[in-house]
Scaffold this active site. Sequence first.
Site, PDB file in Angstrom:
ATOM      1  N   LYS A  98       1.009  -1.176  -0.087  1.00  0.00           N
ATOM      2  CA  LYS A  98       0.070   0.171   0.121  1.00  0.00           C
ATOM      3  C   LYS A  98       0.832   1.190   0.052  1.00  0.00           C
ATOM      4  CE  LYS A  98      -1.485   2.992   2.028  1.00  0.00           C
ATOM      5  NZ  LYS A  98      -1.640   4.472   1.855  1.00  0.00           N
ATOM      6  N   GLY A 131      -4.287   3.708  -2.158  1.00  0.00           N
ATOM      7  CA  GLY A 131      -5.328   4.045  -1.256  1.00  0.00           C
ATOM      8  C   GLY A 131      -5.043   4.859   0.004  1.00  0.00           C
ATOM      9  N   GLY A 180      -4.324   5.884   4.017  1.00  0.00           N
ATOM     10  CA  GLY A 180      -3.879   5.183   5.187  1.00  0.00           C
ATOM     11  C   GLY A 180      -5.083   4.793   6.069  1.00  0.00           C
ATOM     12  N   PRO A 181      -5.892   5.555   6.340  1.00  0.00           N
ATOM     13  CA  PRO A 181      -7.060   5.124   7.346  1.00  0.00           C
ATOM     14  C   PRO A 181      -7.673   4.264   6.638  1.00  0.00           C
ATOM     15  CG  PRO A 181      -6.845   7.808   7.108  1.00  0.00           C
ATOM     16  CD  PRO A 181      -5.924   7.213   6.074  1.00  0.00           C
ATOM     17  N   GLY A 186      -4.504   1.355   4.389  1.00  0.00           N
ATOM     18  CA  GLY A 186      -3.548   1.008   5.287  1.00  0.00           C
ATOM     19  C   GLY A 186      -4.127   0.345   6.608  1.00  0.00           C
ATOM     20  N   CYS A 242      13.431  11.253   6.633  1.00  0.00           N
ATOM     21  CA  CYS A 242      13.392  10.857   8.146  1.00  0.00           C
ATOM     22  C   CYS A 242      14.654  10.873   8.631  1.00  0.00           C
ATOM     23  CB  CYS A 242      12.736   9.200   7.997  1.00  0.00           C
ATOM     24  SG  CYS A 242      13.737   8.090   7.214  1.00  0.00           S
ATOM     25  N   GLU A 246       9.689  16.612  14.508  1.00  0.00           N
ATOM     26  CA  GLU A 246      10.175  16.588  13.327  1.00  0.00           C
ATOM     27  C   GLU A 246       9.537  17.506  12.359  1.00  0.00           C
ATOM     28  OE1 GLU A 246      11.434  12.684  10.646  1.00  0.00           O
ATOM     29  OE2 GLU A 246       9.199  12.927  11.279  1.00  0.00           O
TER      30      GLU A 246
END
Length: 486
Positions: free
Chosen positions: A182, A213, A215-216, A219, A291, A391
Amino acid sequence: MTTPTPPSGRGNGMHHRHIYLDGAWTAATSRCVIDVIEPATEKVIGSAPGGAPEDVDLAVRAARRAFPGWADTPAKERAAYLRQVADGIERRAPELAELIAREVGTPIGFARIAQVGLAALAFRTAADVGETYTYEQNQAQSLLIREPFGVVGAITPWNYPLYQVAAKAAYALVAGNTVVLKPSELAPLSVFALAEVIDEAGLPAGVFNLVSGTGPVAGQALAAHPDVDFVSFTGSTEVGRTITRAAAGTVKRVSLELGGKSPTVLLPDADVDEVVPRAVAAAFLNNGQTCCALTRLVVPRNRKEEVERAAAKAAEATRVGHPLLPGTQLGPLVSAGQRDRVRRHVQRALGQGATLVTGGAEPPGDQPYGYYVRPTVLSDVTTAMDVQHEEVFGPVLVIECYDDEDDDQAVALANATPYGLAAAVWSADRERALAVARRIRAGQVEVNGGGFNPRAPFGGYKQSGNGREHGVFGLEEFLEVKSLQL
Protein backbone atom coordinates in the site's frame (compact mmCIF):
# COMPACT_ATOMS: atom_id res chain seq x y z
CA MET A 1 7.71 14.86 -20.70
CA THR A 2 7.61 11.13 -21.38
CA THR A 3 4.90 9.37 -19.42
CA PRO A 4 4.50 5.63 -18.89
CA THR A 5 2.41 3.72 -21.39
CA PRO A 6 -0.17 1.80 -19.35
CA PRO A 7 -1.27 -1.73 -20.13
CA SER A 8 -4.47 -1.78 -22.17
CA GLY A 9 -7.49 -0.83 -20.12
CA ARG A 10 -5.57 0.08 -16.95
CA GLY A 11 -5.65 3.84 -17.27
CA ASN A 12 -4.97 6.90 -19.35
CA GLY A 13 -1.42 8.20 -19.09
CA MET A 14 -0.82 8.77 -15.39
CA HIS A 15 -4.48 8.38 -14.47
CA HIS A 16 -4.58 4.83 -13.13
CA ARG A 17 -7.86 3.00 -12.82
CA HIS A 18 -6.72 -0.49 -11.81
CA ILE A 19 -4.85 -2.09 -8.94
CA TYR A 20 -2.44 -4.99 -9.37
CA LEU A 21 -3.43 -8.24 -7.73
CA ASP A 22 -2.95 -11.93 -8.40
CA GLY A 23 -0.73 -11.18 -11.40
CA ALA A 24 -3.19 -8.96 -13.28
CA TRP A 25 -4.37 -5.35 -13.49
CA THR A 26 -7.81 -5.46 -11.92
CA ALA A 27 -10.55 -2.89 -11.43
CA ALA A 28 -10.82 -1.78 -7.82
CA THR A 29 -14.09 -2.52 -6.06
CA SER A 30 -14.23 1.09 -4.90
CA ARG A 31 -15.05 3.87 -7.36
CA CYS A 32 -13.04 6.34 -5.30
CA VAL A 33 -10.26 8.08 -7.24
CA ILE A 34 -7.44 10.02 -5.59
CA ASP A 35 -5.87 12.89 -7.53
CA VAL A 36 -2.10 13.36 -7.50
CA ILE A 37 -1.05 17.02 -7.27
CA GLU A 38 2.25 18.23 -8.73
CA PRO A 39 3.80 20.33 -5.94
CA ALA A 40 5.71 22.61 -8.33
CA THR A 41 2.60 23.63 -10.29
CA GLU A 42 -0.27 22.83 -7.88
CA LYS A 43 -2.01 21.03 -10.76
CA VAL A 44 -3.42 17.52 -11.03
CA ILE A 45 -1.00 15.31 -12.98
CA GLY A 46 -2.46 11.88 -12.31
CA SER A 47 -4.69 9.74 -10.16
CA ALA A 48 -4.95 6.34 -8.54
CA PRO A 49 -7.74 4.18 -7.19
CA GLY A 50 -8.76 4.69 -3.59
CA GLY A 51 -8.71 1.05 -2.62
CA ALA A 52 -11.31 -0.27 -0.18
CA PRO A 53 -10.97 -2.97 2.50
CA GLU A 54 -12.48 -5.39 -0.01
CA ASP A 55 -9.58 -4.72 -2.38
CA VAL A 56 -7.09 -5.34 0.41
CA ASP A 57 -8.82 -8.60 1.27
CA LEU A 58 -8.63 -9.80 -2.34
CA ALA A 59 -4.93 -8.93 -2.49
CA VAL A 60 -4.19 -10.70 0.81
CA ARG A 61 -6.07 -13.79 -0.35
CA ALA A 62 -4.04 -13.83 -3.56
CA ALA A 63 -0.80 -13.47 -1.60
CA ARG A 64 -1.84 -16.29 0.74
CA ARG A 65 -2.54 -18.62 -2.18
CA ALA A 66 0.82 -17.81 -3.77
CA PHE A 67 2.86 -18.19 -0.59
CA PRO A 68 3.51 -21.96 -0.48
CA GLY A 69 4.83 -22.12 -4.03
CA TRP A 70 6.96 -18.99 -3.65
CA ALA A 71 8.40 -20.14 -0.32
CA ASP A 72 9.40 -23.44 -1.95
CA THR A 73 11.09 -21.64 -4.86
CA PRO A 74 14.88 -21.83 -4.43
CA ALA A 75 16.45 -18.61 -3.18
CA LYS A 76 18.61 -18.45 -6.31
CA GLU A 77 15.49 -18.31 -8.50
CA ARG A 78 13.83 -15.71 -6.29
CA ALA A 79 17.01 -13.62 -6.53
CA ALA A 80 16.96 -13.91 -10.32
CA TYR A 81 13.49 -12.35 -10.41
CA LEU A 82 14.74 -9.45 -8.29
CA ARG A 83 17.63 -8.81 -10.66
CA GLN A 84 15.17 -8.63 -13.55
CA VAL A 85 13.23 -6.02 -11.58
CA ALA A 86 16.45 -4.06 -11.03
CA ASP A 87 17.16 -4.25 -14.77
CA GLY A 88 13.66 -2.93 -15.49
CA ILE A 89 14.09 -0.02 -13.08
CA GLU A 90 17.35 0.93 -14.75
CA ARG A 91 15.81 0.73 -18.24
CA ARG A 92 13.08 3.14 -17.17
CA ALA A 93 15.31 5.28 -14.94
CA PRO A 94 14.85 8.63 -16.79
CA GLU A 95 11.06 8.26 -16.79
CA LEU A 96 10.96 7.14 -13.15
CA ALA A 97 13.17 10.00 -12.01
CA GLU A 98 10.94 12.50 -13.79
CA LEU A 99 7.82 10.96 -12.29
CA ILE A 100 9.25 11.26 -8.78
CA ALA A 101 10.44 14.81 -9.40
CA ARG A 102 6.94 15.73 -10.48
CA GLU A 103 4.93 13.93 -7.77
CA VAL A 104 7.26 14.53 -4.79
CA GLY A 105 9.15 17.70 -5.78
CA THR A 106 12.56 16.03 -5.55
CA PRO A 107 15.21 17.81 -7.66
CA ILE A 108 15.76 15.75 -10.80
CA GLY A 109 19.46 15.16 -10.19
CA PHE A 110 18.83 13.72 -6.74
CA ALA A 111 15.87 11.75 -8.09
CA ARG A 112 18.10 10.01 -10.63
CA ILE A 113 20.85 9.14 -8.16
CA ALA A 114 18.99 8.43 -4.94
CA GLN A 115 15.32 7.91 -5.64
CA VAL A 116 15.80 5.62 -8.64
CA GLY A 117 19.44 4.54 -8.42
CA LEU A 118 19.16 3.39 -4.81
CA ALA A 119 15.92 1.52 -5.54
CA ALA A 120 17.61 -0.53 -8.26
CA LEU A 121 20.62 -1.08 -6.01
CA ALA A 122 18.36 -2.30 -3.19
CA PHE A 123 16.81 -4.95 -5.43
CA ARG A 124 20.27 -6.09 -6.52
CA THR A 125 21.66 -6.08 -2.99
CA ALA A 126 18.67 -8.03 -1.69
CA ALA A 127 19.17 -10.57 -4.46
CA ASP A 128 22.83 -11.00 -3.54
CA VAL A 129 22.14 -11.26 0.19
CA GLY A 130 19.19 -13.60 -0.20
CA GLU A 131 20.95 -15.89 -2.65
CA THR A 132 24.02 -16.43 -0.46
CA TYR A 133 22.36 -16.49 2.98
CA THR A 134 22.59 -19.67 5.06
CA TYR A 135 18.99 -20.53 5.88
CA GLU A 136 19.80 -23.69 7.85
CA GLN A 137 22.62 -24.53 10.25
CA ASN A 138 23.38 -27.15 12.87
CA GLN A 139 23.87 -26.04 16.44
CA ALA A 140 24.60 -28.74 19.02
CA GLN A 141 21.63 -31.15 18.81
CA SER A 142 19.39 -28.73 16.92
CA LEU A 143 18.85 -27.78 13.30
CA LEU A 144 18.17 -24.04 13.18
CA ILE A 145 16.01 -22.94 10.27
CA ARG A 146 15.16 -19.48 8.99
CA GLU A 147 11.94 -19.45 7.00
CA PRO A 148 9.56 -16.80 5.64
CA PHE A 149 6.67 -15.46 7.70
CA GLY A 150 4.04 -15.68 4.98
CA VAL A 151 2.13 -12.62 3.78
CA VAL A 152 3.87 -9.27 4.32
CA GLY A 153 1.87 -6.07 4.33
CA ALA A 154 4.14 -3.19 3.26
CA ILE A 155 2.96 0.38 3.85
CA THR A 156 5.32 2.93 2.32
CA PRO A 157 5.70 6.74 2.45
CA TRP A 158 5.71 9.42 -0.22
CA ASN A 159 9.17 10.92 0.33
CA TYR A 160 11.14 8.02 -1.22
CA PRO A 161 8.36 6.18 -3.06
CA LEU A 162 10.51 3.63 -4.94
CA TYR A 163 13.40 3.22 -2.53
CA GLN A 164 11.14 2.51 0.43
CA VAL A 165 9.23 -0.08 -1.58
CA ALA A 166 12.54 -1.72 -2.51
CA ALA A 167 13.72 -1.73 1.11
CA LYS A 168 10.66 -3.76 2.06
CA ALA A 169 9.45 -5.71 -0.96
CA ALA A 170 12.85 -6.79 -2.28
CA TYR A 171 13.97 -8.32 1.01
CA ALA A 172 10.56 -9.77 1.86
CA LEU A 173 10.34 -11.42 -1.56
CA VAL A 174 13.84 -12.84 -1.66
CA ALA A 175 13.22 -14.30 1.82
CA GLY A 176 10.26 -16.22 0.39
CA ASN A 177 7.35 -14.08 1.59
CA THR A 178 4.58 -12.75 -0.61
CA VAL A 179 3.76 -9.05 -0.52
CA VAL A 180 0.75 -6.73 -0.49
CA LEU A 181 1.91 -3.15 -0.95
CA LYS A 182 0.00 0.00 0.00
CA PRO A 183 1.94 3.08 -1.22
CA SER A 184 1.28 6.66 -0.15
CA GLU A 185 -1.66 8.28 -1.89
CA LEU A 186 0.44 11.46 -2.30
CA ALA A 187 3.00 9.83 -4.60
CA PRO A 188 1.73 6.58 -6.13
CA LEU A 189 2.61 7.18 -9.79
CA SER A 190 6.18 5.87 -9.72
CA VAL A 191 5.02 2.85 -7.69
CA PHE A 192 2.51 1.98 -10.42
CA ALA A 193 5.40 2.12 -12.89
CA LEU A 194 7.38 -0.20 -10.61
CA ALA A 195 4.43 -2.62 -10.56
CA GLU A 196 4.59 -2.66 -14.36
CA VAL A 197 8.28 -3.56 -14.11
CA ILE A 198 7.51 -6.34 -11.62
CA ASP A 199 4.74 -7.63 -13.88
CA GLU A 200 7.14 -7.69 -16.83
CA ALA A 201 9.67 -9.63 -14.73
CA GLY A 202 7.14 -12.47 -14.61
CA LEU A 203 6.83 -13.14 -10.89
CA PRO A 204 4.22 -15.83 -10.21
CA ALA A 205 0.67 -14.55 -9.77
CA GLY A 206 -0.05 -13.30 -6.26
CA VAL A 207 3.55 -12.98 -5.16
CA PHE A 208 3.43 -9.18 -5.42
CA ASN A 209 0.21 -7.18 -5.15
CA LEU A 210 -0.45 -3.42 -5.20
CA VAL A 211 -3.47 -1.74 -3.62
CA SER A 212 -3.44 2.06 -3.65
CA GLY A 213 -5.52 4.11 -1.26
CA THR A 214 -5.47 6.16 1.91
CA GLY A 215 -3.89 5.16 5.18
CA PRO A 216 -7.08 5.24 7.27
CA VAL A 217 -8.87 2.96 4.78
CA ALA A 218 -6.49 0.70 2.84
CA GLY A 219 -3.57 0.97 5.26
CA GLN A 220 -5.71 0.25 8.29
CA ALA A 221 -7.34 -2.74 6.57
CA LEU A 222 -3.95 -4.17 5.63
CA ALA A 223 -2.45 -3.77 9.10
CA ALA A 224 -5.48 -5.32 10.79
CA HIS A 225 -6.04 -8.15 8.31
CA PRO A 226 -5.96 -11.51 10.12
CA ASP A 227 -4.20 -13.26 7.25
CA VAL A 228 -1.29 -10.80 7.12
CA ASP A 229 1.64 -12.24 9.07
CA PHE A 230 3.98 -9.26 9.12
CA VAL A 231 3.51 -5.51 8.67
CA SER A 232 6.42 -3.29 7.62
CA PHE A 233 5.66 0.43 7.86
CA THR A 234 7.66 3.58 7.16
CA GLY A 235 6.22 6.96 8.06
CA SER A 236 5.54 9.24 10.98
CA THR A 237 5.75 8.09 14.58
CA GLU A 238 2.11 9.05 15.13
CA VAL A 239 0.91 6.82 12.29
CA GLY A 240 3.30 4.10 13.43
CA ARG A 241 1.42 3.95 16.72
CA THR A 242 -1.86 3.62 14.80
CA ILE A 243 -0.43 0.78 12.68
CA THR A 244 0.79 -1.01 15.80
CA ARG A 245 -2.64 -0.78 17.43
CA ALA A 246 -4.32 -2.11 14.28
CA ALA A 247 -1.91 -5.05 14.08
CA ALA A 248 -2.17 -5.90 17.78
CA GLY A 249 -5.46 -7.73 17.37
CA THR A 250 -3.71 -10.66 15.71
CA VAL A 251 -0.35 -10.19 17.50
CA LYS A 252 1.42 -10.07 14.14
CA ARG A 253 5.01 -8.93 13.80
CA VAL A 254 5.37 -5.20 13.10
CA SER A 255 8.49 -3.42 11.87
CA LEU A 256 8.49 0.38 12.07
CA GLU A 257 10.84 2.94 10.51
CA LEU A 258 9.57 6.24 11.86
CA GLY A 259 10.57 9.84 12.40
CA GLY A 260 13.83 11.47 13.34
CA LYS A 261 15.35 14.62 14.74
CA SER A 262 18.94 13.79 14.00
CA PRO A 263 21.99 15.76 15.15
CA THR A 264 25.25 16.68 13.51
CA VAL A 265 27.73 17.06 16.38
CA LEU A 266 30.56 19.46 15.64
CA LEU A 267 33.34 18.86 18.18
CA PRO A 268 35.55 21.84 19.13
CA ASP A 269 38.48 20.80 16.91
CA ALA A 270 36.37 20.29 13.75
CA ASP A 271 36.78 22.47 10.67
CA VAL A 272 33.70 24.72 10.46
CA ASP A 273 34.28 25.58 6.80
CA GLU A 274 34.28 21.89 5.91
CA VAL A 275 31.52 20.67 8.19
CA VAL A 276 28.82 23.34 8.09
CA PRO A 277 28.11 23.34 4.32
CA ARG A 278 27.82 19.56 4.48
CA ALA A 279 25.57 19.83 7.52
CA VAL A 280 23.28 22.25 5.69
CA ALA A 281 23.12 19.94 2.67
CA ALA A 282 22.35 16.98 4.93
CA ALA A 283 19.50 18.90 6.58
CA PHE A 284 18.02 19.92 3.21
CA LEU A 285 18.27 16.44 1.64
CA ASN A 286 15.24 15.74 -0.57
CA ASN A 287 13.90 19.22 0.31
CA GLY A 288 14.28 18.35 4.00
CA GLN A 289 11.74 15.55 3.54
CA THR A 290 13.98 12.74 4.77
CA CYS A 291 13.42 10.84 8.00
CA CYS A 292 17.16 10.61 8.67
CA ALA A 293 17.93 14.21 7.66
CA LEU A 294 20.48 15.76 10.01
CA THR A 295 18.35 18.73 11.03
CA ARG A 296 20.12 19.71 14.28
CA LEU A 297 23.60 21.21 14.33
CA VAL A 298 25.11 20.81 17.81
CA VAL A 299 28.13 23.11 18.24
CA PRO A 300 30.46 24.56 20.91
CA ARG A 301 29.11 27.83 22.25
CA ASN A 302 32.30 29.76 21.49
CA ARG A 303 31.96 28.87 17.78
CA LYS A 304 28.29 29.78 17.42
CA GLU A 305 28.77 33.00 15.46
CA GLU A 306 31.28 31.36 13.12
CA VAL A 307 28.86 28.49 12.53
CA GLU A 308 25.94 30.87 11.95
CA ARG A 309 27.87 32.77 9.27
CA ALA A 310 28.86 29.54 7.49
CA ALA A 311 25.33 28.13 7.72
CA ALA A 312 23.77 31.33 6.36
CA LYS A 313 26.20 31.35 3.46
CA ALA A 314 25.49 27.71 2.59
CA ALA A 315 21.71 28.03 2.93
CA GLU A 316 21.54 31.22 0.88
CA ALA A 317 23.62 29.57 -1.85
CA THR A 318 21.12 26.70 -2.11
CA ARG A 319 19.38 26.97 -5.48
CA VAL A 320 15.60 26.87 -5.04
CA GLY A 321 13.53 26.16 -8.14
CA HIS A 322 11.47 23.82 -10.27
CA PRO A 323 12.54 20.23 -9.61
CA LEU A 324 12.97 19.44 -13.31
CA LEU A 325 15.57 22.21 -13.83
CA PRO A 326 19.08 20.67 -13.76
CA GLY A 327 20.58 23.18 -11.31
CA THR A 328 17.84 22.97 -8.69
CA GLN A 329 18.98 21.86 -5.23
CA LEU A 330 15.76 22.54 -3.32
CA GLY A 331 12.33 21.98 -4.79
CA PRO A 332 8.83 22.38 -3.37
CA LEU A 333 7.43 20.35 -0.50
CA VAL A 334 5.04 17.56 -1.38
CA SER A 335 1.76 19.27 -0.50
CA ALA A 336 0.14 22.48 0.64
CA GLY A 337 -0.44 20.90 4.04
CA GLN A 338 3.21 20.01 4.44
CA ARG A 339 4.31 23.49 3.34
CA ASP A 340 1.98 25.16 5.83
CA ARG A 341 3.08 22.81 8.62
CA VAL A 342 6.75 23.68 8.08
CA ARG A 343 6.02 27.41 8.02
CA ARG A 344 4.10 27.10 11.29
CA HIS A 345 7.08 25.34 12.85
CA VAL A 346 9.32 28.26 11.89
CA GLN A 347 6.85 30.84 13.22
CA ARG A 348 6.45 28.96 16.50
CA ALA A 349 10.21 28.62 16.95
CA LEU A 350 10.70 32.36 16.52
CA GLY A 351 7.88 32.99 18.97
CA GLN A 352 9.58 30.71 21.49
CA GLY A 353 12.85 32.63 21.29
CA ALA A 354 14.85 31.15 18.42
CA THR A 355 16.97 33.52 16.32
CA LEU A 356 16.44 33.64 12.55
CA VAL A 357 19.80 33.29 10.81
CA THR A 358 18.37 33.11 7.30
CA GLY A 359 15.15 32.12 5.54
CA GLY A 360 11.90 32.37 7.45
CA ALA A 361 8.22 31.52 7.23
CA GLU A 362 7.38 33.96 4.41
CA PRO A 363 6.82 32.52 0.91
CA PRO A 364 9.85 32.75 -1.41
CA GLY A 365 9.41 35.91 -3.45
CA ASP A 366 10.59 34.38 -6.74
CA GLN A 367 8.17 31.42 -6.70
CA PRO A 368 4.67 32.63 -7.66
CA TYR A 369 3.14 29.18 -7.15
CA GLY A 370 4.15 25.79 -5.83
CA TYR A 371 4.61 24.51 -2.27
CA TYR A 372 7.95 26.18 -1.60
CA VAL A 373 9.58 27.00 1.72
CA ARG A 374 12.62 29.21 2.17
CA PRO A 375 15.82 27.35 3.13
CA THR A 376 15.92 28.28 6.81
CA VAL A 377 18.49 28.26 9.61
CA LEU A 378 17.49 28.97 13.22
CA SER A 379 19.91 29.54 16.09
CA ASP A 380 19.76 29.87 19.88
CA VAL A 381 17.51 26.82 19.89
CA THR A 382 17.07 25.10 23.25
CA THR A 383 15.51 21.85 24.40
CA ALA A 384 12.49 23.82 25.64
CA MET A 385 11.51 24.72 22.07
CA ASP A 386 9.23 22.51 19.97
CA VAL A 387 11.48 22.82 16.92
CA GLN A 388 14.31 21.15 18.85
CA HIS A 389 12.50 17.85 19.39
CA GLU A 390 9.65 17.75 16.85
CA GLU A 391 10.19 16.52 13.30
CA VAL A 392 9.66 19.44 10.90
CA PHE A 393 10.17 17.55 7.61
CA GLY A 394 11.24 20.56 5.60
CA PRO A 395 14.38 22.61 4.84
CA VAL A 396 14.91 23.87 8.38
CA LEU A 397 18.22 23.48 10.26
CA VAL A 398 18.49 24.42 13.94
CA ILE A 399 21.69 25.34 15.78
CA GLU A 400 22.11 24.27 19.41
CA CYS A 401 25.06 25.05 21.68
CA TYR A 402 26.93 23.13 24.36
CA ASP A 403 29.69 24.29 26.71
CA ASP A 404 33.11 24.49 25.08
CA GLU A 405 35.30 21.35 25.14
CA ASP A 406 32.65 19.37 27.01
CA ASP A 407 32.09 16.14 25.07
CA ASP A 408 29.74 14.85 27.77
CA GLN A 409 27.42 17.82 27.25
CA ALA A 410 27.66 17.47 23.48
CA VAL A 411 26.56 13.84 23.76
CA ALA A 412 23.78 14.70 26.21
CA LEU A 413 22.46 17.41 23.90
CA ALA A 414 22.66 15.14 20.86
CA ASN A 415 20.64 12.53 22.74
CA ALA A 416 18.06 15.06 24.01
CA THR A 417 15.37 13.90 21.60
CA PRO A 418 12.63 11.26 21.64
CA TYR A 419 14.05 9.99 18.35
CA GLY A 420 17.16 8.00 17.51
CA LEU A 421 17.35 7.37 13.78
CA ALA A 422 20.62 8.95 12.65
CA ALA A 423 23.46 11.26 13.67
CA ALA A 424 26.83 12.55 12.54
CA VAL A 425 30.00 13.42 14.43
CA TRP A 426 32.90 15.55 13.17
CA SER A 427 36.34 15.96 14.74
CA ALA A 428 39.93 16.42 13.62
CA ASP A 429 40.68 13.49 15.92
CA ARG A 430 39.08 10.36 14.47
CA GLU A 431 39.32 8.43 17.74
CA ARG A 432 37.56 11.24 19.57
CA ALA A 433 34.82 11.26 16.94
CA LEU A 434 34.42 7.50 17.26
CA ALA A 435 34.21 7.71 21.05
CA VAL A 436 31.43 10.28 20.82
CA ALA A 437 29.64 8.34 18.06
CA ARG A 438 29.53 5.22 20.24
CA ARG A 439 27.66 7.18 22.91
CA ILE A 440 24.97 8.60 20.65
CA ARG A 441 21.70 6.68 20.84
CA ALA A 442 20.91 6.33 17.16
CA GLY A 443 20.74 3.54 14.62
CA GLN A 444 23.25 5.05 12.18
CA VAL A 445 26.04 7.50 12.97
CA GLU A 446 28.29 9.02 10.31
CA VAL A 447 31.83 9.64 11.48
CA ASN A 448 33.66 12.46 9.67
CA GLY A 449 31.41 12.13 6.63
CA GLY A 450 31.50 8.34 6.35
CA GLY A 451 29.97 7.14 3.09
CA PHE A 452 26.72 5.30 2.40
CA ASN A 453 26.77 1.52 2.71
CA PRO A 454 23.79 -0.22 1.04
CA ARG A 455 24.35 -3.38 3.10
CA ALA A 456 24.47 -1.62 6.46
CA PRO A 457 21.35 -1.99 8.64
CA PHE A 458 19.03 1.02 8.67
CA GLY A 459 16.61 1.72 11.50
CA GLY A 460 16.18 3.61 14.72
CA TYR A 461 16.28 3.70 18.49
CA LYS A 462 13.53 5.04 20.76
CA GLN A 463 10.54 6.55 18.93
CA SER A 464 12.30 6.23 15.57
CA GLY A 465 10.97 2.69 15.42
CA ASN A 466 12.12 -0.89 15.63
CA GLY A 467 13.60 -3.43 13.27
CA ARG A 468 16.20 -2.91 10.55
CA GLU A 469 16.22 -2.67 6.76
CA HIS A 470 18.88 -3.58 4.15
CA GLY A 471 21.68 -6.11 4.08
CA VAL A 472 21.68 -9.29 6.15
CA PHE A 473 19.72 -7.62 8.96
CA GLY A 474 17.10 -6.52 6.44
CA LEU A 475 16.73 -10.07 5.17
CA GLU A 476 16.52 -11.58 8.65
CA GLU A 477 13.76 -9.12 9.51
CA PHE A 478 11.49 -11.11 7.18
CA LEU A 479 12.52 -14.58 8.41
CA GLU A 480 11.03 -16.58 11.26
CA VAL A 481 13.31 -18.78 13.41
CA LYS A 482 12.57 -22.46 13.90
CA SER A 483 14.62 -25.04 15.76
CA LEU A 484 14.35 -28.77 15.05
CA GLN A 485 15.53 -30.85 18.01
CA LEU A 486 17.40 -33.83 16.62
